[in-house]
Design an enzyme around this catalytic site. Structure first.
Site, PDB file in Angstrom:
ATOM      1  N   LYS A  91      40.355  43.764  56.959  1.00 23.53           N
ATOM      2  CA  LYS A  91      40.409  43.888  55.493  1.00 23.53           C
ATOM      3  C   LYS A  91      40.617  42.517  54.901  1.00 23.53           C
ATOM      4  O   LYS A  91      41.508  41.773  55.325  1.00 23.53           O
ATOM      5  CB  LYS A  91      41.590  44.812  55.106  1.00 23.53           C
ATOM      6  CG  LYS A  91      41.699  45.093  53.637  1.00 23.53           C
ATOM      7  CD  LYS A  91      40.790  46.210  53.208  1.00 23.53           C
ATOM      8  CE  LYS A  91      40.588  46.279  51.705  1.00 23.53           C
ATOM      9  NZ  LYS A  91      39.449  45.431  51.226  1.00 23.53           N
ATOM     10  N   LYS A 127      38.005  38.051  56.600  1.00 23.70           N
ATOM     11  CA  LYS A 127      37.564  37.378  55.368  1.00 23.70           C
ATOM     12  C   LYS A 127      36.106  36.996  55.555  1.00 23.70           C
ATOM     13  O   LYS A 127      35.659  36.775  56.684  1.00 23.70           O
ATOM     14  CB  LYS A 127      38.402  36.119  55.123  1.00 23.70           C
ATOM     15  CG  LYS A 127      38.375  35.621  53.713  1.00 23.70           C
ATOM     16  CD  LYS A 127      39.483  36.214  52.859  1.00 23.70           C
ATOM     17  CE  LYS A 127      39.418  35.743  51.433  1.00 23.70           C
ATOM     18  NZ  LYS A 127      40.630  36.085  50.660  1.00 23.70           N
ATOM     19  N   ASP A 167      36.908  37.916  46.133  1.00 21.52           N
ATOM     20  CA  ASP A 167      37.740  36.696  46.177  1.00 21.52           C
ATOM     21  C   ASP A 167      37.090  35.749  45.168  1.00 21.52           C
ATOM     22  O   ASP A 167      36.434  36.222  44.220  1.00 21.52           O
ATOM     23  CB  ASP A 167      37.784  36.119  47.609  1.00 21.52           C
ATOM     24  CG  ASP A 167      38.802  34.992  47.765  1.00 21.52           C
ATOM     25  OD1 ASP A 167      40.005  35.284  47.809  1.00 21.52           O
ATOM     26  OD2 ASP A 167      38.405  33.809  47.826  1.00 21.52           O
TER      27      ASP A 167
HETATM   28  N1  NAI Z   1      41.140  38.201  43.746  1.00 23.24           N
HETATM   29  C1  NAI Z   1      42.126  38.617  44.522  1.00 23.24           C
HETATM   30  O1  NAI Z   1      42.465  39.805  44.574  1.00 23.24           O
HETATM   31  C2  NAI Z   1      42.902  37.644  45.348  1.00 23.24           C
HETATM   32  C3  NAI Z   1      42.686  36.285  45.253  1.00 23.24           C
HETATM   33  N2  NAI Z   1      43.507  35.431  45.939  1.00 23.24           N
HETATM   34  C4  NAI Z   1      43.329  33.984  45.838  1.00 23.24           C
HETATM   35  O2  NAI Z   1      43.552  33.565  44.502  1.00 23.24           O
HETATM   36  C5  NAI Z   1      42.779  32.396  44.206  1.00 23.24           C
HETATM   37  C6  NAI Z   1      41.945  32.629  42.963  1.00 23.24           C
HETATM   38  O3  NAI Z   1      41.083  33.742  43.195  1.00 23.24           O
HETATM   39  P1  NAI Z   1      40.456  34.598  42.002  1.00 23.24           P
HETATM   40  O4  NAI Z   1      41.290  34.479  40.795  1.00 23.24           O
HETATM   41  O5  NAI Z   1      40.160  35.924  42.564  1.00 23.24           O
HETATM   42  O6  NAI Z   1      39.084  33.843  41.804  1.00 23.24           O
HETATM   43  P2  NAI Z   1      38.236  33.636  40.480  1.00 23.24           P
HETATM   44  O7  NAI Z   1      36.886  33.279  40.927  1.00 23.24           O
HETATM   45  O8  NAI Z   1      38.409  34.789  39.555  1.00 23.24           O
HETATM   46  O9  NAI Z   1      38.966  32.381  39.808  1.00 23.24           O
HETATM   47  C7  NAI Z   1      39.151  31.159  40.442  1.00 23.24           C
HETATM   48  C8  NAI Z   1      39.667  30.194  39.390  1.00 23.24           C
HETATM   49  O10 NAI Z   1      40.126  28.998  39.997  1.00 23.24           O
HETATM   50  C9  NAI Z   1      39.523  27.883  39.328  1.00 23.24           C
HETATM   51  N3  NAI Z   1      39.391  26.812  40.305  1.00 23.24           N
HETATM   52  C10 NAI Z   1      38.716  26.845  41.476  1.00 23.24           C
HETATM   53  N4  NAI Z   1      38.842  25.669  42.100  1.00 23.24           N
HETATM   54  C11 NAI Z   1      39.632  24.903  41.301  1.00 23.24           C
HETATM   55  C12 NAI Z   1      40.150  23.598  41.364  1.00 23.24           C
HETATM   56  N5  NAI Z   1      39.881  22.825  42.413  1.00 23.24           N
HETATM   57  N6  NAI Z   1      40.950  23.154  40.358  1.00 23.24           N
HETATM   58  C13 NAI Z   1      41.250  23.930  39.309  1.00 23.24           C
HETATM   59  N7  NAI Z   1      40.771  25.179  39.181  1.00 23.24           N
HETATM   60  C14 NAI Z   1      39.981  25.644  40.146  1.00 23.24           C
HETATM   61  C15 NAI Z   1      38.210  28.396  38.823  1.00 23.24           C
HETATM   62  O11 NAI Z   1      37.737  27.616  37.750  1.00 23.24           O
HETATM   63  C16 NAI Z   1      38.605  29.807  38.373  1.00 23.24           C
HETATM   64  O12 NAI Z   1      39.191  29.755  37.110  1.00 23.24           O
HETATM   65  C17 NAI Z   1      41.979  32.106  45.488  1.00 23.24           C
HETATM   66  O13 NAI Z   1      42.727  31.218  46.289  1.00 23.24           O
HETATM   67  C18 NAI Z   1      41.936  33.461  46.178  1.00 23.24           C
HETATM   68  O14 NAI Z   1      41.747  33.343  47.585  1.00 23.24           O
HETATM   69  C19 NAI Z   1      44.545  35.879  46.704  1.00 23.24           C
HETATM   70  C20 NAI Z   1      44.775  37.203  46.835  1.00 23.24           C
HETATM   71  C21 NAI Z   1      43.907  38.190  46.253  1.00 23.24           C
HETATM   72  O1  AKG Z   2      41.674  43.310  48.551  1.00 23.66           O
HETATM   73  C1  AKG Z   2      41.289  42.798  49.576  1.00 23.66           C
HETATM   74  O2  AKG Z   2      40.864  43.388  50.538  1.00 23.66           O
HETATM   75  C2  AKG Z   2      41.236  41.295  49.730  1.00 23.66           C
HETATM   76  C3  AKG Z   2      42.188  40.491  48.966  1.00 23.66           C
HETATM   77  C4  AKG Z   2      42.079  39.073  49.427  1.00 23.66           C
HETATM   78  O3  AKG Z   2      41.008  38.583  49.706  1.00 23.66           O
HETATM   79  C5  AKG Z   2      43.285  38.293  49.592  1.00 23.66           C
HETATM   80  O4  AKG Z   2      44.375  38.876  49.630  1.00 23.66           O
HETATM   81  O5  AKG Z   2      43.188  37.053  49.715  1.00 23.66           O
END
Ligand code: NAI
Ligand code: AKG
Length: 446
Positions: A91, A127, A167
């Site tokens: 997952k 992943k 992600d």
């Molecule tokens: N979406 C989810 O449920 C989860 C996401 N994450 C982590 O959270 C982080 C963000 O993911 P999401 O919000 O889902 O992605 P997203 O695609 O919705 O947003 C990513 C954001 O980070 C910004 N960004 C990317 N690289 C950057 C940099 N070098 N400097 C400044 N801003 C930057 C982008 O402009 C965007 O605003 C990632 O590390 C992801 O692995 C962790 C757990 C779950």
């Molecule tokens: O909801 C999921 O399965 C993945 C969430 C995820 O990619 C993360 O926790 O970094």
């Protein structure tokens, strides 16, 4: 003895994974906390559990060919890393970003294995993703790319095998296209992806879960320091799913969010960014123009600064790996920050963590503090298996209970509590490792 063991493990790791800096970084962090357990638990050494957990069950790499709007054939590379299936179906999310490579996906899948263990649910760790850059691509191009990606991925996933989600750059639109292609190819309507639209099997709260869960975890950290979130100034990086939902929940709880950012720069408002502006970004579905928002709301725009250069009580890095380095950590300490919780995966460099620890800033690793997203994904899987849809309030309560439990596991399993300072990283690593290791040993060597 412990240092020699640690050095030997690190040497073994580096020799097997040359040119994989993100993966070896994530593993080193775990090794440091787990090596001290090895002497007391001979079973871990007998079964070479640490070594087993450093080698993915499998890494799948494949070609993704798709046609752009000009009729030109584009070639990308796709991946799925199925890291450890001892606790349940693999997952973890799918990331589309030009920086994606095997090192990044192996680090993410490795972290996911331990994060998923902390949720207490039956989830293995995986992943996936591609080096595809969706920036500037039309909706039809995104659809064709997702379909081409699934043309290969579908044979490796399924509700009892591997259940991907979103992600970076993979949100509900992309999950819809991926799910549609999976359904056509496999000829089953099953919970083989999470983060789906509510209309076809998605779960309430999944969209908000990572950001909300981060704030629920933060509330527990603050409560462990005998304080609360009310009126705290929070610096957040990123302006995507995690950052925006964390910001909204923080404001709802009485905090003031002073920054958001993207790779162009940082939006700063010392009076607090307004919830309405954040809701507008979420509604528009376009990449947010933070500079324009700064102009419209009389906030400041800094193309040359990171959020960590501004005064705050709490830092929530929610963008990407290694976005917060040693000098950023020192800035936070100098500017009065006392708590940090990772919304992103591995956003702090090793040197940044050392600075935070030395300065006794309470700092929580993503595998604990951002586990809310995958936890609600786990709840989406159980709803799908039962053809059920639970109400928002019930799922939100489950999420709060899971985040509280993860916090308590961290406190229980850390060994260096000192003047009330909690070593959250050590607690999370030890608690998660014990659960995964017990399952591996019980299931026999193989
Ligand atoms: N979406 C989810 O449920 C989860 C996401 N994450 C982590 O959270 C982080 C963000 O993911 P999401 O919000 O889902 O992605 P997203 O695609 O919705 O947003 C990513 C954001 O980070 C910004 N960004 C990317 N690289 C950057 C940099 N070098 N400097 C400044 N801003 C930057 C982008 O402009 C965007 O605003 C990632 O590390 C992801 O692995 C962790 C757990 C779950
Ligand atoms: O909801 C999921 O399965 C993945 C969430 C995820 O990619 C993360 O926790 O970094």
């Amino acid at each position: 003895m412990k240092q020699r063991q640690l050095d030997a493990l690190e040497q073994w790791l580096n020799e097997r994974n040359p040119n994989q800096p993100e993966f070896t970084q994530a593993v080193r962090e775990l090794y440091a906390d787990i090596t001290p357990l090895l002497e007391d638990e001979p079973a871990y050494q007998d079964a070479s559990v640490l070594q087993c957990l450093t080698e993915a069950d499998r890494c799948i790499e494949f070609r993704v060919c798709w046609e752009d709007d000009d009729g030109k054939i584009q070639v990308n590379r796709g991946y799925r890393v199925q890291f450890c299936g001892a606790l349940g179906p693999y997952k973890g999310g799918i990331r589309f970003h030009p920086s994606v490579n095997q090192s990044i996906l192996k680090f993410l899948a490795f972290e996911q294995t331990f994060k998923n263990a902390l949720t207490g649910l039956h989830l293995g760790g995986g992943k996936g993703g591609s080096d595809f850059n969706p920036r500037g691509r039309s909706d039809r191009e995104i659809m064709r790319f997702c379909q081409a990606f699934m043309n290969e991925l579908y044979r490796h996933i399924g509700q009892h095998t591997d259940v991907p989600a979103g992600d970076i750059n993979v949100g509900s639109r992309e999950i819809g296209y991926l799910f549609g292609q999976y359904r056509r190819l496999a000829n089953v309507f099953a919970g083989s992806l999470t983060g789906k639209d509510i209309e076809f099997g998605g779960s309430q709260v999944r969209l908000e879960a990572t950001g909300y869960g981060l704030i629920y975890f933060l509330r527990e950290m603050l409560s462990a320091s005998d304080t609360c979130i009310d009126n705290k100034r929070i610096a957040i990086s990123g302006a995507g799913n995690v950052a925006l939902h964390a910001a909204l929940k923080a404001i709802e709880c009485g905090a003031s969010v002073v920054t958001l950012s993207n790779s162009d720069g940082t939006l700063h408002d010392s009076n607090g960014i307004k919830a309405d502006a954040i809701k507008q970004i979420l509604k528009s579905k376009q990449r947010p123009d933070l500079e324009k928002i700064a102009k419209d709301t009389q906030a400041d725009w800094h193309s040359d600064k990171k959020p960590w250069q501004f005064d705050c009580d709490i830092a929530l890095p929610c963008a990407s790996q290694n976005e917060l380095d040693e000098s950023d950590a020192q800035n936070l300490v100098d500017n009065g920050c006392s708590w940090l919780a990772e919304g992103a995966n591995m956003p702090c460099t090793e040197k940044a963590i050392a600075v935070l620890n030395e300065s006794r800033v309470a700092n929580a690793p993503g595998k604990a503090s951002n586990a809310g997203g995958v936890a609600v994904s786990g709840l989406e899987m159980s709803q799908n298996a039962n053809f059920a849809s639970l109400p928002f309030e019930e799922l939100d309560e489950r999420l709060q209970a899971i985040m509280k439990d993860i916090h308590n596991q961290c406190v229980k399993h850390q060994q260096t509590q000192e003047n009330g300072w909690v070593n959250y990283r050590q607690g999370a690593n030890v608690a998660a490792f014990k659960r995964v290791a017990a399952a591996l040993i019980a299931q026999g060597i193989g």
